[in-house]
Enzyme design. Structure first.
Site, PDB file in Angstrom:
ATOM      1  N   GLU A  12      -3.410  -8.497  -0.721  1.00 45.45           N
ATOM      2  CA  GLU A  12      -3.869  -8.323   0.655  1.00 45.45           C
ATOM      3  C   GLU A  12      -3.428  -9.454   1.580  1.00 45.45           C
ATOM      4  O   GLU A  12      -3.503  -9.294   2.803  1.00 45.45           O
ATOM      5  CB  GLU A  12      -5.395  -8.201   0.683  1.00 45.45           C
ATOM      6  N   ASP A 197      -7.845   4.098  -0.467  1.00 50.36           N
ATOM      7  CA  ASP A 197      -8.351   5.203  -1.279  1.00 50.36           C
ATOM      8  C   ASP A 197      -9.491   5.870  -0.525  1.00 50.36           C
ATOM      9  O   ASP A 197     -10.096   5.267   0.354  1.00 50.36           O
ATOM     10  CB  ASP A 197      -8.846   4.693  -2.639  1.00 50.36           C
TER      11      ASP A 197
END
Length: 232
Positions: A12, A197
């Protein structure tokens, strides 16, 4: 202006870290902070580690050591809003814990004693983020983001979140802890994450597959937001 940016995982933060000029690395309490300039703007990028404790520890160290004017929490999230798909952006107007329960003493579900029920993101940072979304022509949802020390990968956990927080747009594991620390230090914050997701029974499979997509999208958003905050 100095802008603090917080991500939990290596995946990230790596794209943003690679863009920082004159980069220096500070290691504190198991966290790494990368300081320097992002397109000419002073930034301090924290890789906190996963979960609420790691995020709160890292945010506290970042605020104390680097003293940023604002905090942007970036990274990936699980989508709860029906319109969200992988790569879309979520922007917080509020963050709450989905795994805190002191309702026996009259508090709201998710509220801790001595704290507000939710932590409000800064209106100016929200407006700047939404302006970036329009400029980049991204699909995005603004709303409540909920956090807890669990990866939501089953119908029971998902149903509980939907029951307690029917308006939540995304779920993840750090944002509310960061918001909590920013609240205590009176530092403006906003959460800007990309969907990796959709929270369901297969979310662990799509997370592994699409984390890179989410990282690319969140990096694009944060880089654009930093420019807008620095230069208007």
């Amino acid at each position: 202006m100095k802008i603090g940016i917080i991500g939990a995982m290596e995946e990230e933060v790596t794209l943003l870290r690679d863009k920082i000029d004159n980069r220096q690395t500070i290691t504190l309490g198991g966290c790494e902070i990368y300081t320097g300039q992002l397109n000419g703007t002073e930034v301090a990028l924290l890789k906190s580690g996963i979960g609420k404790v790691a995020a709160a520890l890292g945010a506290t160290l970042l605020l104390g050591h680097c003293k940023p004017d604002v905090i942007i929490n970036t990274g990936s999230a699980g989508g709860l809003a029906s319109t969200l798909k992988v790569g879309d952006i979520v922007v917080s107007d509020e963050a709450r814990y989905h795994d805190a329960d002191v309702t026996a003493f009259g508090y709201e579900y998710g509220q801790l004693p001595g704290c507000p029920a939710g932590f409000k993101a800064d209106d100016k940072l929200i407006a700047a983020a939404e302006s970036c979304i329009r400029e980049l022509n991204l699909n995005a949802v603004r709303g409540l983001i909920v956090s807890g020390d669990a990866f939501i990968n089953g119908s029971v956990g998902l149903a509980k979140i939907r029951h307690n927080f029917p308006d939540a747009v995304a779920v993840e594991m750090e944002a509310t802890a960061i918001a909590h620390v920013c609240h205590n230090f009176n530092v403006p914050f906003v959460v800007v994450r990309a969907i990796s997701d959709v929270a369901d029974q297969q979310s662990h499979l799509s997370f592994d597959e699409f984390l890179a997509v989410a990282a690319k999208q969140s990096t694009l958003m944060v880089e654009t937001l930093v420019q807008k905050l620095a230069h208007g």
